[in-house]
Structures are given as structure tokens and as C-alpha cells.
Design a protein around this motif. Structure first.
Motif, PDB file in Angstrom:
ATOM      1  N   CYS A 261      -4.844   8.944  -1.804  1.00 52.33           N
ATOM      2  CA  CYS A 261      -3.952   8.109  -0.987  1.00 52.33           C
ATOM      3  C   CYS A 261      -3.962   6.665  -1.467  1.00 52.33           C
ATOM      4  O   CYS A 261      -2.907   6.020  -1.509  1.00 52.33           O
ATOM      5  CB  CYS A 261      -4.348   8.182   0.487  1.00 52.33           C
ATOM      6  SG  CYS A 261      -3.963   9.771   1.243  1.00 52.33           S
ATOM      7  N   GLY A 262      -5.114   6.139  -1.841  1.00 54.85           N
ATOM      8  CA  GLY A 262      -5.181   4.774  -2.355  1.00 54.85           C
ATOM      9  C   GLY A 262      -4.362   4.605  -3.626  1.00 54.85           C
ATOM     10  O   GLY A 262      -3.656   3.610  -3.790  1.00 54.85           O
TER      11      GLY A 262
ATOM     12  N   TRP B  46      -0.585   4.927  -2.466  1.00 55.07           N
ATOM     13  CA  TRP B  46      -0.164   3.750  -1.694  1.00 55.07           C
ATOM     14  C   TRP B  46      -0.014   2.539  -2.610  1.00 55.07           C
ATOM     15  O   TRP B  46       0.921   1.778  -2.465  1.00 55.07           O
ATOM     16  CB  TRP B  46      -1.185   3.417  -0.621  1.00 55.07           C
ATOM     17  CG  TRP B  46      -1.056   4.036   0.747  1.00 55.07           C
ATOM     18  CD1 TRP B  46      -1.104   3.349   1.916  1.00 55.07           C
ATOM     19  CD2 TRP B  46      -0.938   5.407   1.107  1.00 55.07           C
ATOM     20  NE1 TRP B  46      -1.023   4.226   2.976  1.00 55.07           N
ATOM     21  CE2 TRP B  46      -0.913   5.491   2.511  1.00 55.07           C
ATOM     22  CE3 TRP B  46      -0.837   6.595   0.382  1.00 55.07           C
ATOM     23  CZ2 TRP B  46      -0.792   6.693   3.192  1.00 55.07           C
ATOM     24  CZ3 TRP B  46      -0.735   7.785   1.060  1.00 55.07           C
ATOM     25  CH2 TRP B  46      -0.699   7.827   2.428  1.00 55.07           C
TER      26      TRP B  46
ATOM     27  N   LEU C  66       2.979   0.261  -1.149  1.00 54.79           N
ATOM     28  CA  LEU C  66       3.019   0.191   0.304  1.00 54.79           C
ATOM     29  C   LEU C  66       2.052  -0.900   0.740  1.00 54.79           C
ATOM     30  O   LEU C  66       0.946  -0.986   0.212  1.00 54.79           O
ATOM     31  CB  LEU C  66       2.594   1.533   0.906  1.00 54.79           C
ATOM     32  CG  LEU C  66       3.450   2.738   0.519  1.00 54.79           C
ATOM     33  CD1 LEU C  66       2.836   4.008   1.052  1.00 54.79           C
ATOM     34  CD2 LEU C  66       4.869   2.576   1.003  1.00 54.79           C
TER      35      LEU C  66
ATOM     36  N   TRP D 159       0.059   1.366   7.097  1.00 49.72           N
ATOM     37  CA  TRP D 159      -0.285   2.355   6.079  1.00 49.72           C
ATOM     38  C   TRP D 159      -1.775   2.686   6.107  1.00 49.72           C
ATOM     39  O   TRP D 159      -2.176   3.801   5.806  1.00 49.72           O
ATOM     40  CB  TRP D 159       0.164   1.888   4.701  1.00 49.72           C
ATOM     41  CG  TRP D 159       1.649   1.803   4.672  1.00 49.72           C
ATOM     42  CD1 TRP D 159       2.402   0.674   4.712  1.00 49.72           C
ATOM     43  CD2 TRP D 159       2.553   2.905   4.674  1.00 49.72           C
ATOM     44  NE1 TRP D 159       3.731   1.007   4.725  1.00 49.72           N
ATOM     45  CE2 TRP D 159       3.857   2.373   4.708  1.00 49.72           C
ATOM     46  CE3 TRP D 159       2.407   4.288   4.660  1.00 49.72           C
ATOM     47  CZ2 TRP D 159       4.990   3.178   4.721  1.00 49.72           C
ATOM     48  CZ3 TRP D 159       3.538   5.080   4.660  1.00 49.72           C
ATOM     49  CH2 TRP D 159       4.807   4.530   4.693  1.00 49.72           C
TER      50      TRP D 159
ATOM     51  N   PHE E  69      -3.198   6.392   6.902  1.00 52.10           N
ATOM     52  CA  PHE E  69      -4.262   7.042   6.139  1.00 52.10           C
ATOM     53  C   PHE E  69      -5.346   7.585   7.060  1.00 52.10           C
ATOM     54  O   PHE E  69      -5.791   8.723   6.903  1.00 52.10           O
ATOM     55  CB  PHE E  69      -4.880   6.080   5.113  1.00 52.10           C
ATOM     56  CG  PHE E  69      -6.196   6.566   4.586  1.00 52.10           C
ATOM     57  CD1 PHE E  69      -6.245   7.655   3.722  1.00 52.10           C
ATOM     58  CD2 PHE E  69      -7.381   5.979   4.983  1.00 52.10           C
ATOM     59  CE1 PHE E  69      -7.463   8.138   3.258  1.00 52.10           C
ATOM     60  CE2 PHE E  69      -8.600   6.451   4.515  1.00 52.10           C
ATOM     61  CZ  PHE E  69      -8.631   7.534   3.649  1.00 52.10           C
TER      62      PHE E  69
ATOM     63  N   TRP F 299      -6.453   1.394  -3.513  1.00 54.92           N
ATOM     64  CA  TRP F 299      -5.157   0.861  -3.097  1.00 54.92           C
ATOM     65  C   TRP F 299      -4.981  -0.562  -3.617  1.00 54.92           C
ATOM     66  O   TRP F 299      -3.977  -0.895  -4.237  1.00 54.92           O
ATOM     67  CB  TRP F 299      -5.070   0.899  -1.583  1.00 54.92           C
ATOM     68  CG  TRP F 299      -3.764   0.505  -0.954  1.00 54.92           C
ATOM     69  CD1 TRP F 299      -2.546   0.362  -1.561  1.00 54.92           C
ATOM     70  CD2 TRP F 299      -3.547   0.213   0.421  1.00 54.92           C
ATOM     71  NE1 TRP F 299      -1.598   0.008  -0.634  1.00 54.92           N
ATOM     72  CE2 TRP F 299      -2.176  -0.089   0.594  1.00 54.92           C
ATOM     73  CE3 TRP F 299      -4.368   0.188   1.535  1.00 54.92           C
ATOM     74  CZ2 TRP F 299      -1.621  -0.415   1.829  1.00 54.92           C
ATOM     75  CZ3 TRP F 299      -3.807  -0.129   2.760  1.00 54.92           C
ATOM     76  CH2 TRP F 299      -2.460  -0.428   2.905  1.00 54.92           C
TER      77      TRP F 299
ATOM     78  N   TYR G 185      -2.420  -1.546  -6.696  1.00 55.79           N
ATOM     79  CA  TYR G 185      -1.357  -2.456  -6.294  1.00 55.79           C
ATOM     80  C   TYR G 185      -1.419  -3.756  -7.116  1.00 55.79           C
ATOM     81  O   TYR G 185      -0.404  -4.222  -7.614  1.00 55.79           O
ATOM     82  CB  TYR G 185      -1.473  -2.775  -4.801  1.00 55.79           C
ATOM     83  CG  TYR G 185      -0.389  -3.704  -4.322  1.00 55.79           C
ATOM     84  CD1 TYR G 185       0.856  -3.195  -3.945  1.00 55.79           C
ATOM     85  CD2 TYR G 185      -0.577  -5.070  -4.254  1.00 55.79           C
ATOM     86  CE1 TYR G 185       1.873  -4.030  -3.510  1.00 55.79           C
ATOM     87  CE2 TYR G 185       0.425  -5.921  -3.833  1.00 55.79           C
ATOM     88  CZ  TYR G 185       1.644  -5.391  -3.458  1.00 55.79           C
ATOM     89  OH  TYR G 185       2.659  -6.233  -3.036  1.00 55.79           O
TER      90      TYR G 185
END
Length: 129
Positions: A57-58, A61, A66, A71, A75, A120, A124
Motif C-alpha cells: 500500500c505504501g 499510495w 495520494l 489515505w 490503509f 509511502w 512519493y
């Protein structure tokens, strides 16, 4: 010998590979509602499922990108829902034998939050700046 002891003994006699990999019978146990589980074993499985979810998920995302607290909440809800579904629906353990829903749902949560936030943020930051 009680039923609980016989299930524990049954597990200890399963074949293992010498190189430490899961044997087919151990992998099948992950989805077998009839399999016996001890507290440490189930805790380890739930912990590593959460870590995998946190990492995946990290990465997702961060790459989409995101942002925002919603968010993070999504999660947590998704992760807890998957853990609940795994132990209650797939392997059908009696949660009272393992300390109740609270104990099972807490298994690995803080480490997975850390891994989720780290992956995440890194993805990012590297992909979008």
C-alpha cells in the motif's frame, strides 16, 4: 490427551524441507480452516500479512500520488479488514482462544504503520519531487 494437545502434536510432525522453505503442507495450512494454530504461529502469520500490506500500500499510495490523512485511515481500515477476514473467514479460528478480536487485530499493526508511512513517503518523495 486433549483435542488441543493432539492438534499441537499433529502440527509438530509435519515434514519440513532442509533449506527452511515452506513445505507444500505448511503453505496449504495458510488457507486450511481445519488446521490447528498456536498463538505464536498465528501471531507471526498476521504480523507478516500486515507488513506485506503496509509495504504494498505504501508503494502504491506513493506512486499514484495520494496525499492526506484520509489515505492513512483507508490503509488502517483496509489492513484491519483483511486481517479480520483472514482469521475469521478464511482460517476460521476461534478468536477467544487467541485473546479476542482486539489482540488479533493489533498483531503487527505498529510495525506495518511504520513500514507503510516509510514506503509511502520515500516513493512519493522520489517520484514526485
Amino acid at each position: 490427551m486433549s483435542l488441543k494437545e493432539s492438534k499441537s502434536v499433529k502440527f509438530n510432525h509435519q515434514p519440513q524441507h532442509q533449506n527452511g522453505h515452506l513445505s507444500p503442507s505448511k503453505f496449504a495450512k495458510l488457507f486450511d480452516p481445519e488446521a490447528s494454530w498456536d498463538k505464536d504461529e498465528l501471531g507471526d502469520i498476521l504480523h507478516w500479512i500486515r507488513q506485506l500490506l503496509g509495504l504494498v500500500c505504501g508503494l502504491i499510495w506513493g506512486s499514484i500520488p495520494l496525499v492526506g490523512g484520509i489515505w492513512f485511515t483507508i490503509f488502517l481500515v483496509m489492513s484491519s479488514g483483511i486481517i479480520y477476514g483472514y482469521y475469521a473467514v478464511i482460517i476460521k479460528v476461534d478468536e477467544e482462544e487467541f485473546g479476542g478480536h482486539g489482540a488479533l487485530l493489533q498483531e503487527g499493526i505498529f510495525a506495518s504503520i511504520t513500514l507503510f508511512l516509510l514506503s509511502w513517503t520515500l516513493v512519493y518523495s522520489l517520484a514526485h519531487f
